[in-house]
Design a protein around this motif. Structure first.
Motif, short mmCIF file in Angstrom:
data_model
loop_
_atom_site.label_atom_id
_atom_site.label_comp_id
_atom_site.label_asym_id
_atom_site.label_seq_id
_atom_site.Cartn_x
_atom_site.Cartn_y
_atom_site.Cartn_z
N GLY A 1 120.09 -79.28 35.89
CA GLY A 1 120.27 -79.76 34.53
C GLY A 1 119.13 -79.36 33.63
N GLY A 2 119.10 -79.98 32.44
CA GLY A 2 118.06 -79.68 31.48
C GLY A 2 117.63 -80.94 30.75
N GLN A 3 118.33 -81.26 29.64
CA GLN A 3 117.95 -82.41 28.83
C GLN A 3 117.95 -83.71 29.63
N LEU A 4 119.01 -83.93 30.41
CA LEU A 4 119.10 -85.19 31.16
C LEU A 4 117.97 -85.29 32.19
N LEU A 5 117.69 -84.19 32.89
CA LEU A 5 116.63 -84.23 33.90
C LEU A 5 115.26 -84.25 33.26
N GLY A 6 115.17 -83.86 31.97
CA GLY A 6 113.88 -83.80 31.31
C GLY A 6 113.54 -85.02 30.51
#
Length: 245
Positions: A146-151
């Motif tokens: 992921g990206g936003q959710l994992l960040g």
């Protein structure tokens, strides 16, 4: 253990994902074998599966690229295409004194490799605007991309392996802190945890750690001397070049 990779090599993020997957695949197999799990007891105590996380960036295209990279590496495991040089790299990743047992696992019967690779291939999840989170309360080992959710503070249960691909140069201080929250509380099995990120990002987190430790110590001393919060101002510092929110 945090492993930095080069910001100057285009191949470095892919190599980090390969190393992380190799490590994760073997860790899943070790935990499933009672005799090895007893030899290395510091694993998550629940029966839920282990988790590998990859923050590949905010674009769907980067998620697909990371998923393709994982699939290609699993195919090499499945078809016995990995070279000895690939596996030697693992010796630097596993905890000290454990690689002898790991080597015996690799050099012994290989009938476990295909089902292990196939099981992981069936449990790759992409978290973006169109995808949902997997059910973590099951014995299946899984890979989450992921990206936003994992960040933004999304904590992955039983996380043992994580790759943070994007540069954090432009991240503000609060984002840098939120992206560290994926760790959760892992003290029980922190010996096995491995995190890959760009070398400048490693430096940023080290500076953040020093700043936070100094701030906590200042709070403790102010409390001891019953001084007001205004006295904390000199201890409010930023990590590296990161700006406040």
């Amino acid at each position: 253990t945090v492993i930095g990779f080069s910001e100057y090599s285009k191949a470095a993020p892919g190599e980090a994902i390969d190393d992380a997957l190799d490590y994760f695949l073997l860790l899943c197999e070790i935990r499933s074998r009672e005799e090895l799990a007893l030899e290395f007891p510091k694993f998550p105590s629940n029966s839920d599966g282990l988790v590998m996380g990859i923050n590949s960036g905010i674009k769907v295209l980067t998620h697909k690229s990371a998923a393709d990279q994982i699939d290609l590496r699993l195919d090499k495991w499945y078809s016995s295409q990995l070279s000895n040089a690939d596996l030697v790299r693992l010796e630097m990743i596993f905890p000290d004194s454990t690689f002898g047992a790991i080597r015996r696992l690799i050099d012994g019967p290989t009938d476990w490799i295909k089902p292990r690779a196939q099981a992981l291939r069936s449990n790759i999840f992409v978290l973006n605007s169109t995808g949902g989170a997997p059910d973590f309360s099951s014995p299946a080992d899984r890979i989450v991309i992921g990206g936003q959710l994992l960040g933004r503070g999304f904590t992955l249960p039983n996380l043992v392996t994580y790759v943070l691909v994007p540069s954090q140069d432009k991240a503000t201080m609060d984002v840098l802190q939120q992206r560290a929250r994926f760790l959760g509380y892992r003290e029980q099995f922190i010996t096995w945890m491995r995190i890959w990120m760009l070398t400048p990002t490693v430096q940023s987190y080290r500076q953040l750690e020093k700043a936070e430790d100094a701030f906590r110590e200042a709070c403790r001393r102010l409390q001891e001397h019953r001084l007001g919060l205004d006295a904390l101002e000199p201890y409010m510092v930023l990590a590296g070049n990161h700006n406040p929110a």
